[in-house]
Design an enzyme around this catalytic site. Structure first.
Site, short mmCIF file in Angstrom:
data_model
loop_
_atom_site.label_atom_id
_atom_site.label_comp_id
_atom_site.label_asym_id
_atom_site.label_seq_id
_atom_site.Cartn_x
_atom_site.Cartn_y
_atom_site.Cartn_z
N GLN A 132 0.74 -1.23 -0.15
CA GLN A 132 0.16 0.08 -0.04
C GLN A 132 1.07 1.40 -0.08
O GLN A 132 0.33 2.23 -0.59
CB GLN A 132 -0.90 0.03 0.98
CG GLN A 132 -2.04 -0.96 1.19
CD GLN A 132 -1.65 -2.30 1.98
OE1 GLN A 132 -0.45 -2.75 1.85
NE2 GLN A 132 -2.60 -3.04 2.45
N ASP A 173 -6.14 1.83 12.83
CA ASP A 173 -7.55 1.10 12.20
C ASP A 173 -8.47 0.93 13.69
O ASP A 173 -9.51 0.80 13.33
CB ASP A 173 -7.17 -0.19 11.66
CG ASP A 173 -6.71 -0.11 10.23
OD1 ASP A 173 -5.45 0.30 10.12
OD2 ASP A 173 -7.43 -0.06 9.32
O1 MRU Z 1 -5.37 -3.28 5.09
P1 MRU Z 1 -5.54 -1.93 4.75
O2 MRU Z 1 -4.78 -1.31 3.44
O3 MRU Z 1 -7.13 -1.51 4.84
O4 MRU Z 1 -4.89 -1.38 5.98
C1 MRU Z 1 -5.15 0.31 5.96
C2 MRU Z 1 -4.04 0.71 7.01
O5 MRU Z 1 -3.69 0.08 8.02
C3 MRU Z 1 -4.07 2.38 7.26
O6 MRU Z 1 -2.67 2.27 7.84
C4 MRU Z 1 -4.95 2.70 8.17
O7 MRU Z 1 -6.54 2.61 7.74
C5 MRU Z 1 -4.85 4.04 8.64
S1 MRU Z 1 -6.15 5.33 8.59
C6 MRU Z 1 -6.20 5.64 7.01
#
Ligand code: MRU
Length: 343
Positions: free
Chosen positions: A182, A223
């Site tokens: 990501q 999260d």
């Molecule tokens: O698995 P994902 O890509 O949905 O994980 C997202 C994250 O861990 C982000 O760091 C998190 O949502 C932080 S706030 C946008």
């Protein structure tokens, strides 16, 4: 932005295809949105909450007499760790029950209220967080926390964006964020679009860069935040917090109040999503491990509050000590779910 409504149709920007392809997909129904959230075509804690809310509005248009609780119960399980998903689903249920209004028009209004509120909170976090950034700093960030992940300007990446807009000369080190990249794919894509200078690094390089004094500050998202301040974020955040502490590099997490779980006492109570081991054994259709190799794929880890310098929330910046004294409880109003979404 990776979620939009065009001519009454919900569309998502498929985050699996970025940055190579900007592919908008129509979302026909709740089952499709559930699938897109599960496979990370739509991802990021605030974004999946908003996508679920819009999907429930669409579902009600298609099913005027069906049971809302059943649809909400299904949507809540699309992913287990980011509490924003449950928060948005529960907000819709509670508001419908409180007003005894389960109409499509009402649920649509609630979904757009949630979206507008998330956007406003991003702006507030960005302003609070950017005040911490000094001119000339190199900032490290992990995963993707920008507009792709939030529907607004972002959490940690929103702060970085705001500091850049204020004219601070910053450089961003982007953790590539294995296994699904990501950072390498999505954060670099967002930074490129705004001409913010950045360098992509592998996740195992942060300690080395810190030992060379190449990093002055770390911003990450969250999260789910427990009431003692421990928080879950993308796998790798915990080790980043440890090396930051060792090298005395300020480490901040940036989140809206919708990421606080008022029913969760500590990080030990957070459910960590475990994904398919094949995401670790290879990537994007290529497998590089021997036949029969086992993999393990926890998608998140928990960082204890003791490793955090401060938490940037939409209501301000709170030091580790303030959080440890229980300041998160002050954000819980008697009917906090209603209060948090008032516009
Ligand atoms: O698995 P994902 O890509 O949905 O994980 C997202 C994250 O861990 C982000 O760091 C998190 O949502 C932080 S706030 C946008």
């Amino acid at each position: 932005m990776s979620l939009r409504v065009r001519k009454g149709r919900i569309e998502i920007l498929d985050q699996r295809a970025l940055p190579l392809e900007e592919k908008w997909l129509p979302v026909q129904n709740l089952d499709e949105m559930y699938h897109y959230i599960k496979v990370l075509a739509v991802r990021g804690a605030p974004m999946i909450g908003c996508a679920a809310a819009l999907s429930l509005a669409q579902w009600r248009c298609q099913n005027p007499y069906a049971d809302l609780d059943t649809a909400v119960a299904r949507m809540r399980t699309a992913r287990p760790t980011a509490v924003n998903l449950m928060y948005c689903c529960d907000y819709i249920t509670q508001q419908c029950k409180a007003s005894n209004n389960y109409s499509a028009a009402h649920i649509t209004q609630l979904a757009f209220d949630l979206i507008k509120r998330e956007q406003q909170m991003c702006l507030s976090m960005a302003r609070h967080g950017a005040s911490l950034v000094l001119d000339g700093e190199n900032i490290l960030t992990h995963c993707n926390t920008g507009s792709l992940a939030t529907i607004g300007m972002g959490t940690a990446l929103g702060v970085i964006r705001q500091a850049h807009r204020m004219g601070k000369k910053i450089h961003v080190y982007v953790d590539e964020t294995r296994p699904l990249l990501q950072g390498g794919r999505l954060t670099s894509y967002e930074l490129s679009k705004e001409n913010i200078p950045y360098t992509v690094i592998c996740d195992n390089m942060a300690a080395h860069l810190m030992s060379q004094e190449k990093i002055q500050r770390v911003f990450v998202g969250a999260d789910r935040i427990a009431m003692n301040g421990d928080f879950a974020n993308k796998i790798g955040t915990y080790s980043l917090a440890i090396v930051s502490k060792y090298h005395q590099v300020p480490f901040h997490t940036v989140s809206p109040v919708s990421t606080i779980d008022f029913d969760c006492n500590s990080g030990r109570d957070i459910c960590i999503e475990e994904r398919d081991m094949n995401e670790v054994l290879g990537a994007f259709g290529t497998k590089w491990t021997p036949h029969g190799a086992l993999g393990y794929n926890p998608a998140f880890d928990v960082t204890p509050i003791g490793l955090v310098t401060s938490m940037v929330l939409d209501s301000g910046v709170f030091t580790r000590e303030e959080i440890q004294e229980g300041r998160l409880w002050d954000l819980k109003k008697p009917a906090h779910v209603d209060e948090r979404t008032k516009i």
